[in-house]
Design an enzyme around this catalytic site. Structure first.
Site, mmCIF file in Angstrom:
data_model
loop_
_atom_site.group_PDB
_atom_site.id
_atom_site.type_symbol
_atom_site.label_atom_id
_atom_site.label_comp_id
_atom_site.label_asym_id
_atom_site.label_seq_id
_atom_site.Cartn_x
_atom_site.Cartn_y
_atom_site.Cartn_z
ATOM 1 N N GLU A 121 28.735 -135.207 94.939
ATOM 2 C CA GLU A 121 28.336 -136.515 95.040
ATOM 3 C C GLU A 121 29.539 -137.266 96.044
ATOM 4 O O GLU A 121 30.609 -137.324 95.709
ATOM 5 C CB GLU A 121 28.184 -137.527 93.750
ATOM 6 C CG GLU A 121 27.554 -138.639 93.784
ATOM 7 C CD GLU A 121 27.469 -139.045 92.470
ATOM 8 O OE1 GLU A 121 26.495 -139.654 92.113
ATOM 9 O OE2 GLU A 121 28.129 -138.647 91.720
ATOM 10 N N ASP A 132 28.009 -135.866 81.602
ATOM 11 C CA ASP A 132 28.713 -135.309 82.674
ATOM 12 C C ASP A 132 27.932 -133.921 83.142
ATOM 13 O O ASP A 132 27.711 -133.826 84.541
ATOM 14 C CB ASP A 132 30.180 -134.910 82.581
ATOM 15 C CG ASP A 132 30.976 -136.346 82.400
ATOM 16 O OD1 ASP A 132 30.602 -137.222 82.712
ATOM 17 O OD2 ASP A 132 31.784 -136.082 81.556
ATOM 18 N N ASP A 176 30.809 -132.298 89.832
ATOM 19 C CA ASP A 176 30.926 -133.682 89.602
ATOM 20 C C ASP A 176 32.410 -133.791 89.179
ATOM 21 O O ASP A 176 33.379 -133.100 88.763
ATOM 22 C CB ASP A 176 29.830 -134.096 88.692
ATOM 23 C CG ASP A 176 29.909 -135.773 88.704
ATOM 24 O OD1 ASP A 176 30.362 -136.573 89.701
ATOM 25 O OD2 ASP A 176 29.215 -136.120 87.790
#
Ligand SMILES: [Zn+2]
Length: 394
Positions: free
Chosen positions: A275, A357, A189
């Site tokens: 993502e 996160d 991420d």
């Protein structure tokens, strides 16, 4: 597969002049073709094809004899580049990170380039690049390759450095990745506080040197915009700014290449999960856009995609509407009121405490493998082809 290699060129004065002449001619042909195409459309609603533009070249050379002084194939390449810019403009879809605009005129103040589609070759023994009509240009031999040279694109940066990008077909097929296995996957991420966060719990920060350069860049660009137009100080400041900008880009590329190499090539995980539209989604938030652009996530993802492809790794993406940050990785409960400021939160359903996160990075793996939390229906995993088409802009 096609691979690109980049070399710094050290042309002598004569070669540099010939290269500059080639850039100028390519720019001229590009701009002329664009104007011609646009006028034909504006006045007669006629679309001029690449073939027709190519056929106009001999006529142009009669009109402007200096065009004949450079290698003619670079001029045809210029027209091909214009056509590609038109294609990108017409084919644009809203899923793109950055929508390409209508093809613009090329300015002599921009980065200059010319492509040699044939008859360019590298001699690794003498460390030179042979270019038609220009000769053997010395280069810094940073690495060698095996395969057939397809195109060589020579460019000059705004700070006056010459580079060659060599596109090589090595005749090797992309390795076939193994069947995706969730237990052998790495979720990646991108964040604001940290550059990247992994599902293993590791956080990767921007390197200190890069952060310092970025700060200096911001300061210098502020002082540049205060300088009077046409003044000598402004010209000096502009050059300093260009040099520092170049340095920042190099530092960032160095960091990104090292990081993506470690995550994709050296890592044991056979599947990488990202993502896909994180960049686009966050770009909408104006206040954050500056730091996001700096962090170069787009380039980060681009490198992950092609390195995965070259190294036989799977690439899966978490769906566009998956709430990776807001969903509890332990039980699937969703915290709707999670704001960007909440760095840590706990699940009201199962009591798990999450680092925002790391939880998101872990969820990216789950969602990419098709995990559907309670009360949700949409979540799908797709292969790397669809991801490539959404992320790669050309
Ligand atoms: Zn929970």
């Amino acid at each position: 597969m096609l691979k690109a290699y980049r070399y710094r060129l050290y042309p002598n004065a004569e070669q540099a002049e010939l290269l500059n002449k080639t850039f100028g001619c390519c720019r001229f042909v590009y701009n002329e073709a664009r104007a011609f195409k646009k006028q034909a459309y504006d006045t007669e609603k006629k679309t001029v094809s690449r073939y027709e533009l190519d056929r106009r070249l001999p006529e142009l050379k009669k009109q402007f004899p200096w065009l004949s002084e450079v290698y003619s194939q670079t001029l045809q390449q210029s027209i091909a580049h214009l056509e590609a810019a038109y294609q990108r403009f017409f084919k644009q879809n809203t899923h793109r990170r950055r929508a390409p605009g209508f093809p613009k005129f090329k300015s002599k103040h921009d980065r200059q380039s010319a492509s040699f589609p044939q008859n360019a070759s590298i001699d690794f023994v003498t460390a030179t690049l042979r270019l038609p009509k220009i000769g053997d240009v010395p280069l810094a031999l940073s690495r060698t390759f095996e395969g057939r040279v397809k195109t060589v694109t020579v460019s000059r940066t705004s700070t006056g450095k010459f580079f060659a990008a060599v596109l090589v077909e090595d005749g090797i097929e992309h390795p076939t990745p193994p069947v995706p296995d969730e237990s052998n996957s790495l979720g990646i991420d991108v964040g604001l506080t940290d550059f990247a966060i992994l599902s293993t719990g590791e956080k990767i920060a921007n390197p200190r040197k890069l952060r310092a350069s970025l700060r200096r860049l911001r300061r210098l660009s502020r002082s540049f915009s205060r300088k009077k137009k046409e003044s000598r100080n402004r010209a000096k400041s502009k050059r300093r700014l260009a040099l520092l900008h170049e340095k920042v880009v190099n530092q960032r590329q160095d960091f990104l290449h090292k990081t993506t190499h470690r995550l994709v090539v050296e890592n044991q995980a056979t599947t990488l999960c990202v993502e896909a539209l994180a960049v686009q989604n966050l770009m909408r938030n104006k206040r954050l856009s500056r730091s996001i652009a700096d962090a170069a996530w787009g380039e980060f993802l681009r490198q992950i995609i092609y390195k995965a492809l070259w190294n036989g790794k799977n690439l899966l993406k978490a769906g566009r509407f998956d709430a990776t940050s807001k969903t509890c990785g332990e039980c699937g409960w969703k915290k709707h009121a999670l704001s960007l400021r909440d760095r840590e939160w706990y699940c009201l359903n199962c009591g798990a405490v999450h680092d925002r996160d790391i939880n998101a990075a872990k969820n990216i793996v789950r969602f990419a493998f098709g995990y559907v939390p309670r009360g949700h229906s949409e979540s799908k995993a797709c292969g790397q082809d669809s991801l490539c088409s959404e992320l790669c802009s050309g």
